[in-house]
Design an enzyme around this catalytic site. Structure first.
Site, PDB file in Angstrom:
ATOM      1  N   ALA A   8       0.853  -1.193   0.000  1.00 30.12           N
ATOM      2  CA  ALA A   8       0.000   0.000   0.000  1.00 30.12           C
ATOM      3  C   ALA A   8       0.882   1.234   0.000  1.00 30.12           C
ATOM      4  O   ALA A   8       2.073   1.158   0.296  1.00 30.12           O
ATOM      5  CB  ALA A   8      -0.920   0.017   1.217  1.00 30.12           C
ATOM      6  N   SER A   9       0.321   2.372  -0.350  1.00 32.68           N
ATOM      7  CA  SER A   9       1.068   3.626  -0.294  1.00 32.68           C
ATOM      8  C   SER A   9       1.073   4.137   1.138  1.00 32.68           C
ATOM      9  O   SER A   9       0.263   3.719   1.971  1.00 32.68           O
ATOM     10  CB  SER A   9       0.437   4.672  -1.217  1.00 32.68           C
ATOM     11  OG  SER A   9      -0.835   5.041  -0.733  1.00 32.68           O
ATOM     12  N   ASN A  10       2.000   5.039   1.405  1.00 27.90           N
ATOM     13  CA  ASN A  10       2.112   5.583   2.769  1.00 27.90           C
ATOM     14  C   ASN A  10       0.850   6.325   3.191  1.00 27.90           C
ATOM     15  O   ASN A  10       0.473   6.324   4.357  1.00 27.90           O
ATOM     16  CB  ASN A  10       3.316   6.537   2.861  1.00 27.90           C
ATOM     17  CG  ASN A  10       4.632   5.781   2.857  1.00 27.90           C
ATOM     18  OD1 ASN A  10       4.688   4.623   3.255  1.00 27.90           O
ATOM     19  ND2 ASN A  10       5.690   6.431   2.389  1.00 27.90           N
ATOM     20  N   LYS A  11       0.177   6.968   2.228  1.00 27.86           N
ATOM     21  CA  LYS A  11      -1.007   7.763   2.540  1.00 27.86           C
ATOM     22  C   LYS A  11      -2.291   6.940   2.500  1.00 27.86           C
ATOM     23  O   LYS A  11      -3.363   7.448   2.781  1.00 27.86           O
ATOM     24  CB  LYS A  11      -1.113   8.934   1.550  1.00 27.86           C
ATOM     25  CG  LYS A  11       0.078   9.888   1.627  1.00 27.86           C
ATOM     26  CD  LYS A  11      -0.040  10.987   0.580  1.00 27.86           C
ATOM     27  CE  LYS A  11       1.164  11.917   0.627  1.00 27.86           C
ATOM     28  NZ  LYS A  11       1.092  12.982  -0.397  1.00 27.86           N
ATOM     29  N   ASP A  12      -2.170   5.678   2.144  1.00 32.27           N
ATOM     30  CA  ASP A  12      -3.341   4.817   2.026  1.00 32.27           C
ATOM     31  C   ASP A  12      -3.768   4.336   3.410  1.00 32.27           C
ATOM     32  O   ASP A  12      -2.994   3.675   4.108  1.00 32.27           O
ATOM     33  CB  ASP A  12      -3.001   3.618   1.139  1.00 32.27           C
ATOM     34  CG  ASP A  12      -4.224   2.782   0.787  1.00 32.27           C
ATOM     35  OD1 ASP A  12      -5.278   3.014   1.396  1.00 32.27           O
ATOM     36  OD2 ASP A  12      -4.107   1.913  -0.087  1.00 32.27           O
TER      37      ASP A  12
END
Length: 197
Positions: A8-12
């Site tokens: 996943a992305s850090n902001k997800d």
């Protein structure tokens, strides 16, 4: 042993959801990759696989976390089966430890299906191109420069003074190109030769 893998992305916000779910599923170790990282490499996944032993199970939150495409997903799951690892997807209710080899057989079938689809699309595309007057593949024949090189390749080959490797070095061409040139010249190609002198 269960090994978790999350992507996943850090902001997800799903990143923490994945990790929490993997912990609740009993994963002793959890490895992650950033979904927005450049390139195709997934170092977290590779580290997870190196950490595992035969009989261990790789656990993901959802199938799409394991592969970037259907072909990639199928290839990864089939790889797990060949390595003797189990596989579990929490949200998709897939668990090879309870479904046995049947799950892997399904993914192997999907892999073959994907190849068939690609082959069929290629055939349809080529047929459509031919209908429009276009031909696929490399254009037939050789450029003037390549024709001259092909003539030299044939001459050196027939003289039997040099090995194939030496001819290729002298003409600055690869061995496949050398053999293509001989075929273009209508030369019957025998077994690889050593230098006679």
């Amino acid at each position: 042993m269960k090994v978790g893998y999350a992507r996943a992305s850090n902001k997800d916000p799903e990143a923490s959801i994945q990790i929490d779910a993997l912990k609740q599923a009993g994963c002793q170790h959890i490895f992650t990759d950033k979904i927005d990282s450049p390139g195709k490499d997934l170092p977290g996944l590779e580290t997870a696989l190196k950490h595992m032993e035969m009989g261990d199970t790789l656990v993901v939150y959802r199938l799409e976390r394991l592969g970037r495409s259907l072909a990639n997903l199928v290839g990864t799951v089939n790889r797990l089966g060949k390595l003797g690892f189990g596989f579990q997807s929490l949200r998709d209710s897939i668990d090879t430890t309870s479904g046995g080899q049947f799950i892997y057989q399904i993914f192997a079938t999907l892999s073959e299906f994907e190849r068939d689809v690609i082959r069929e699309r290629t055939k349809v595309g080529l047929a459509a191109a031919r209908a429009r007057g276009r031909m696929g593949g490399r254009p037939k024949g050789l450029s003037k420069k390549a024709q001259n090189t092909a003539v030299m390749a044939e001459k050196l080959y027939q003289e039997k003074e040099l090995t194939v490797i030496e001819i290729c070095k002298q003409l600055s061409i690869s061995k496949p190109t050398f053999y293509n040139y001989l075929r273009h010249q209508g030369v019957t190609i025998g077994a690889p030769r050593e230098k006679t002198s």
